[in-house]
Design a protein around this motif. Sequence first.
Motif, PDB file in Angstrom:
ATOM      1  N   ALA A  11     -33.237  59.282  41.337  1.00 39.94           N
ATOM      2  CA  ALA A  11     -32.944  57.943  40.828  1.00 39.94           C
ATOM      3  C   ALA A  11     -31.698  57.363  41.491  1.00 39.94           C
ATOM      4  O   ALA A  11     -31.653  56.167  41.818  1.00 39.94           O
ATOM      5  N   PRO A  65     -28.852  50.740  37.134  1.00 43.96           N
ATOM      6  CA  PRO A  65     -30.143  50.701  36.419  1.00 43.96           C
ATOM      7  C   PRO A  65     -31.071  51.833  36.828  1.00 43.96           C
ATOM      8  O   PRO A  65     -31.759  52.418  35.989  1.00 43.96           O
ATOM      9  N   TYR A  66     -31.102  52.154  38.117  1.00 48.05           N
ATOM     10  CA  TYR A  66     -31.929  53.265  38.589  1.00 48.05           C
ATOM     11  C   TYR A  66     -31.391  54.597  38.066  1.00 48.05           C
ATOM     12  O   TYR A  66     -32.169  55.463  37.632  1.00 48.05           O
ATOM     13  N   SER A  71     -32.242  55.206  34.500  1.00 52.38           N
ATOM     14  CA  SER A  71     -33.655  55.573  34.341  1.00 52.38           C
ATOM     15  C   SER A  71     -33.844  57.065  34.573  1.00 52.38           C
ATOM     16  O   SER A  71     -34.547  57.754  33.814  1.00 52.38           O
ATOM     17  N   GLY A  72     -33.220  57.582  35.629  1.00 55.42           N
ATOM     18  CA  GLY A  72     -33.292  59.017  35.890  1.00 55.42           C
ATOM     19  C   GLY A  72     -32.598  59.834  34.827  1.00 55.42           C
ATOM     20  O   GLY A  72     -33.062  60.919  34.450  1.00 55.42           O
ATOM     21  N   ARG A 121     -32.256  59.048  31.635  1.00 56.52           N
ATOM     22  CA  ARG A 121     -33.095  59.069  30.425  1.00 56.52           C
ATOM     23  C   ARG A 121     -34.205  60.099  30.549  1.00 56.52           C
ATOM     24  O   ARG A 121     -34.523  60.814  29.591  1.00 56.52           O
ATOM     25  N   ILE A 122     -34.810  60.176  31.735  1.00 56.60           N
ATOM     26  CA  ILE A 122     -35.853  61.189  31.951  1.00 56.60           C
ATOM     27  C   ILE A 122     -35.254  62.585  31.858  1.00 56.60           C
ATOM     28  O   ILE A 122     -35.801  63.481  31.197  1.00 56.60           O
ATOM     29  N   ASN A 162     -29.157  55.392  25.947  1.00 52.06           N
ATOM     30  CA  ASN A 162     -29.377  53.943  25.902  1.00 52.06           C
ATOM     31  C   ASN A 162     -28.127  53.199  25.444  1.00 52.06           C
ATOM     32  O   ASN A 162     -27.794  52.129  25.967  1.00 52.06           O
ATOM     33  N   GLN A 204     -25.687  53.125  28.216  1.00 53.51           N
ATOM     34  CA  GLN A 204     -26.113  52.150  29.223  1.00 53.51           C
ATOM     35  C   GLN A 204     -25.756  50.733  28.789  1.00 53.51           C
ATOM     36  O   GLN A 204     -25.303  49.925  29.603  1.00 53.51           O
TER      37      GLN A 204
END
Length: 257
Positions: free
Chosen positions: A140, A177-178, A181-182, A184-185, A239, A242
């Motif tokens: 990410a 943002p990228y 995302s990584g 969160r995964i 979240n 973020q």
Amino acid sequence: MRKLKRFVWKYGPALFIFGLILSVWQIAVSAGNIRAQVLPGPLLIFDTLVQQWPTLWSNTYQTLIETVLGFAIALAGGVGCAILLDASPLFKRAIYPLLIASQTIPLVGIAPLLIVLFGFDIVPKLIVVWLVCFFPIVVAGVDGFGATEPEMTSLFESWGASGWQIFWKLRLPSALPYLFSGIRIAVTYSVAGAVLAEYVASERGLGNYILKAKFYNDRIYAAIVMMALFSVGLFVVVNLVQHLTMPWWYKMRANQR
């Protein structure tokens, strides 16, 4: 009132489907006289959660420590590695294929080897969590840094910005943002990684609890519920971080809508 409507609009459908699944599950178990050893109903699982709470919480706390520490190490190493891969094309060509190849190795086969090498303490659990989380964070991050618009970089350079200023003011905000995302995964996978390592060999933790409760399905399901709640909690924390880190991004999205 407006906040309540927004909450219902955003989460109502998911909560409705979740409640429907639990209802159908409980009705099927009760009407079909399905034994608890085969499939316990939601009510029995909830009762087990209440009765086993002290033991469950003690083991969950151990898993929490392993998960948070392992994830923190993976986060620091993953972001650092992504920065290095972005800064050096040669380093990226040398390391990136190895990172991809490492994902073909099953953790089920690695975990016992780590136990042999490092013993039964927390170290092998941290390594497993790190292995689970490291790759999605790096990928990410690399994608995020690569998404920086060349025109913006040229603009910053024309203003006389240094390499560090370009990274801090442009490339890092563009990549956030990228990266999240990584993250969160990775944070949702981290719990499963810790439990897997505990299941292979441990004295405490949810993995050890599941191993000991293998003849009591209601306890296994109760442990799974704890894992799910734990994962959701970590996801919510990410979240929240973020939102606090990227308020400008959410304002931009709101304006676009």
